[in-house]
Scaffold this active site. Structure first.
Site, short mmCIF file in Angstrom:
data_model
loop_
_atom_site.label_atom_id
_atom_site.label_comp_id
_atom_site.label_asym_id
_atom_site.label_seq_id
_atom_site.Cartn_x
_atom_site.Cartn_y
_atom_site.Cartn_z
N LYS A 22 0.83 -1.21 0.00
CA LYS A 22 0.00 0.00 0.00
C LYS A 22 0.87 1.26 0.00
CE LYS A 22 -1.81 1.75 4.03
NZ LYS A 22 -1.62 3.19 4.24
N ASN A 23 1.83 1.32 0.92
CA ASN A 23 2.55 2.57 1.09
C ASN A 23 3.55 2.86 -0.04
OD1 ASN A 23 1.01 3.18 3.26
ND2 ASN A 23 2.51 2.56 4.81
N ARG A 92 -3.98 9.98 3.49
CA ARG A 92 -2.74 10.72 3.71
C ARG A 92 -2.01 10.97 2.39
NH1 ARG A 92 -0.80 13.94 7.50
NH2 ARG A 92 1.46 13.94 7.57
N CYS A 116 -5.21 7.99 8.81
CA CYS A 116 -5.68 7.43 10.08
C CYS A 116 -5.48 8.44 11.21
CB CYS A 116 -4.91 6.16 10.41
SG CYS A 116 -5.47 4.72 9.50
N ARG A 121 0.23 14.43 12.95
CA ARG A 121 0.70 14.26 11.58
C ARG A 121 0.83 15.58 10.79
NH1 ARG A 121 -1.97 8.89 9.08
NH2 ARG A 121 0.10 8.68 8.17
N PRO A 122 1.63 16.50 11.29
CA PRO A 122 1.82 17.76 10.55
C PRO A 122 2.58 17.52 9.24
CG PRO A 122 3.35 17.64 12.39
CD PRO A 122 2.47 16.43 12.50
N ILE A 123 2.58 18.54 8.35
CA ILE A 123 3.30 18.39 7.09
C ILE A 123 4.40 19.47 6.95
CG2 ILE A 123 1.31 17.31 5.98
CD1 ILE A 123 0.89 19.92 4.38
N ASP A 124 4.85 19.95 8.10
CA ASP A 124 5.84 21.04 8.09
C ASP A 124 7.12 20.69 7.34
OD1 ASP A 124 5.84 19.33 10.55
OD2 ASP A 124 7.76 20.34 10.89
N GLN A 125 7.56 19.44 7.42
CA GLN A 125 8.82 19.06 6.76
C GLN A 125 8.67 19.05 5.24
OE1 GLN A 125 11.72 18.68 8.70
NE2 GLN A 125 10.20 19.54 10.10
N ASP A 304 3.69 0.48 12.10
CA ASP A 304 2.48 -0.10 11.51
C ASP A 304 2.24 -1.55 11.96
OD1 ASP A 304 2.25 2.29 10.20
OD2 ASP A 304 3.02 1.55 8.29
N ILE A 326 6.75 6.80 17.33
CA ILE A 326 6.50 7.57 16.09
C ILE A 326 5.23 8.43 16.22
CG2 ILE A 326 6.21 7.45 13.57
CD1 ILE A 326 8.89 6.24 14.41
N ARG A 396 -9.04 -0.27 3.66
CA ARG A 396 -8.17 0.74 3.05
C ARG A 396 -6.80 0.16 2.76
NH1 ARG A 396 -7.18 5.39 6.71
NH2 ARG A 396 -5.59 5.55 5.13
N1 EPU Z 1 6.14 14.35 11.11
C1 EPU Z 1 6.21 15.69 11.43
N2 EPU Z 1 6.28 16.59 10.41
C2 EPU Z 1 6.27 16.22 9.11
C3 EPU Z 1 6.18 14.85 8.79
C4 EPU Z 1 6.12 13.93 9.83
O1 EPU Z 1 6.21 16.06 12.60
O2 EPU Z 1 6.30 17.09 8.24
C5 EPU Z 1 6.04 13.35 12.20
C6 EPU Z 1 4.68 12.65 12.16
O3 EPU Z 1 3.72 13.36 12.87
C7 EPU Z 1 5.01 11.31 12.79
C8 EPU Z 1 6.45 11.04 12.32
O4 EPU Z 1 6.99 12.32 11.95
O5 EPU Z 1 5.00 11.44 14.18
C9 EPU Z 1 6.61 10.10 11.15
O6 EPU Z 1 5.77 10.49 10.10
P1 EPU Z 1 6.04 10.08 8.58
O7 EPU Z 1 6.02 11.33 7.77
O8 EPU Z 1 7.22 9.20 8.49
O9 EPU Z 1 4.73 9.24 8.26
P2 EPU Z 1 3.79 9.35 7.02
O10 EPU Z 1 4.58 9.55 5.80
O11 EPU Z 1 2.67 10.27 7.32
C10 EPU Z 1 3.96 6.81 6.41
C11 EPU Z 1 2.96 5.72 6.23
C12 EPU Z 1 2.38 5.33 7.57
C13 EPU Z 1 3.52 4.91 8.49
C14 EPU Z 1 4.59 5.99 8.58
C15 EPU Z 1 5.80 5.60 9.37
C16 EPU Z 1 2.09 6.21 4.04
C17 EPU Z 1 0.96 6.67 3.21
N3 EPU Z 1 1.90 6.18 5.35
O12 EPU Z 1 3.22 7.89 6.99
O13 EPU Z 1 1.53 4.24 7.34
O14 EPU Z 1 3.01 4.66 9.78
O15 EPU Z 1 5.01 6.38 7.26
O16 EPU Z 1 6.39 4.48 8.83
O17 EPU Z 1 3.14 5.84 3.54
C18 EPU Z 1 -0.26 2.79 7.76
O18 EPU Z 1 0.02 2.22 6.69
O19 EPU Z 1 -1.06 2.32 8.60
C19 EPU Z 1 0.38 4.07 8.06
C20 EPU Z 1 -0.10 4.91 8.96
#
Ligand code: EPU
Length: 418
Positions: A22-23, A92, A116, A121-125, A304, A326, A396
């Site tokens: 999926k991811n 997401r 989820c 889950r901010p997107i600041d980065q 996960d 995480i 999903r």
């Molecule tokens: N984070 C920030 N700022 C950012 C980005 C992330 O603070 O700009 C924090 C997040 O809040 C979190 C941590 O950094 O606490 C890690 O977030 P990451 O960005 O790595 O996660 P993601 O890309 O949103 C993906 C998977 C998730 C999986 C995580 C970690 C997808 C679509 N989702 O999420 O998958 O848990 O990486 O491996 O690829 C799932 O499949 O159930 C799922 C939630």
């Protein structure tokens, strides 16, 4: 809304084939629109998150055709229009379109993505990456307007190895002028899959799978194909099912190395399994030892798998500890495991599981995708009937979960609730 009814106690034997990740697929599809010709993505799982991304492709005017688990996408004539919040909030990964549209057209209008409910889950980065490349980001409530006259390669240091920010920076920089370096990048196998797809189109990306990724921008991306890697989280979930109630259950079409952290924890617990090149054969084992586990970015123990794994920890003799590092609230499964008879205490970040517990079927809820997987696993071993509500969350991310489990001996049905 759908619910699942599981009659527990049936041994699982036979083979479960693992689908595409999926991811990975949720990033490969948005990546496809960076291509100036047609692309083909194989081994795409048939799950509702993919359907939501196809809806975005169609909305933008891409042409899509499907053959079994392959998708052929041509985005030559897409219209770079604002993606409505009603679509972006479904998942997401919708924000991967934000980056590929920005990378291709230097302008995008979109809303905050969904996903989820497991923490902020901010997107600041991701936004920091866009700005480093020279883009202007205007935030109005949930809406983002991002544009640049030119995207220019830059050094982007991520504050944490975020999967999403790594993918987004890759997508936004692949057609930028000059060289981009992502430092403290996520190392997940899905990142390698996405970089390989882009390289197959003629991109110049090196270092994917390490914490430093270098991208040299190219102006044109040509036709390419890619095979989605096997889903390591789906694989891990069924490996755990095998440890709970398997009898030589074979989890097939996998890359065992991708679930090394899980395998090592299972070995510590004393689980009986055979690891082959592309499958694992696993059986229920008596007298499992308790263990401690802490979630980390790859190659650490995957967050996960934390929730599904907790179902297994209820069967260990003694006290195990799970630390979630995480996400700040990925413990939605705990009250429901307790209502099934588990003995778990803890906080949003820490769970203390004392077992073994005899689980007894009751009605539970899938609060999110992986909490749902945990409920299914618990239902497989619980005495009597377990009803899992809100299983749309599970659909999903798990292709044909009912069929896959039924084929190896589980008794599960799914029904629509009016
Ligand atoms: N984070 C920030 N700022 C950012 C980005 C992330 O603070 O700009 C924090 C997040 O809040 C979190 C941590 O950094 O606490 C890690 O977030 P990451 O960005 O790595 O996660 P993601 O890309 O949103 C993906 C998977 C998730 C999986 C995580 C970690 C997808 C679509 N989702 O999420 O998958 O848990 O990486 O491996 O690829 C799932 O499949 O159930 C799922 C939630």
């Amino acid at each position: 809304m759908k619910r699942m009814i599981i009659e527990g106690g049936h041994q699982l034997t036979g083979t479960i084939p693992i689908s595409g990740a999926k991811n990975s697929a949720v990033a490969l599809i948005p990546a496809s629109i960076l291509c100036d010709e047609e692309v083909r993505i194989d081994n795409v799982p048939n799950i509702s998150d993919i359907a939501a991304l196809e809806e975005i492709l169609e909305y933008l005017g891409a042409s899509i055709s499907k053959e079994d688990n392959s998708i052929i996408i041509n985005s030559r004539n897409i219209d770079n229009k604002e993606i409505p919040e009603s679509i972006s909030k479904k998942l997401r990964a919708s924000y991967y379109f934000m980056s590929s549209l920005l990378g291709k057209y230097k302008k995008v209008e979109m809303y905050f993505p969904g996903g989820c409910n497991i923490g902020a889950r901010p997107i600041d980065q991701t936004l920091k990456g866009y700005r480093a490349l020279g883009a202007t980001v205007i935030e109005e409530g949930n809406k983002y307007t991002i544009y640049a006259d030119e995207l220019k390669g830059a050094r982007v240091y991520l504050d944490m190895p975020s999967v999403g920010a790594t993918v987004n920076t890759l997508l936004a920089s692949v057609k930028a002028t000059g060289k981009t370096v992502i430092e403290n990048a996520a190392k997940e196998p899905e990142i390698v899959n996405i970089a390989t797809f882009l390289n197959n189109m003629g991109a110049k990306i090196s270092g994917a799978g390490t914490s430093k990724i270098t991208i040299t921008g190219v102006p044109y991306l040509h036709s390419a194909t890619i095979e989605t890697i096997p889903d390591r989280i789906e694989a891990g979930t069924y490996v755990i099912a095998g440890a709970l109630i398997g009898n030589n259950l074979c989890i097939n079409n996998i890359i065992p190395e991708h679930i090394d952290a899980l395998i090592n924890k299972l070995k510590e617990m004393g689980v009986n399994m055979t690891i082959n090149d592309d499958n694992i054969i696993i059986s229920q084992t008596a007298n499992l030892k308790p263990i401690n586990v802490k979630t980390l970015g790859y190659p650490g123990f995957a967050t996960d798998l934390q929730q599904p794994f907790t179902a297994l920890l209820t069967q260990c003799k003694g006290t195990s500890i799970v630390e979630e590092t995480i996400y700040e609230s990925r413990m939605g499964h705990i009250p429901y495991l307790n209502s099934l008879g588990a003995n778990i205490t803890g906080t949003n970040r820490l769970a203390k599981i004392t077992g073994p517990s005899l689980l007894k079927g009751t009605t539970v809820t899938a609060t999110d995708l992986r909490a749902g997987a945990c409920m299914v696993l618990a239902g497989l071993i619980a005495e009597g009937q377990t009803i899992v509500e809100d299983v749309d969350h599970i659909l999903r991310g798990y292709e044909n979960i009912v069929e896959k489990l039924t084929n190896v001996g589980a008794k599960i049905t799914i029904e629509e609730i009016k």
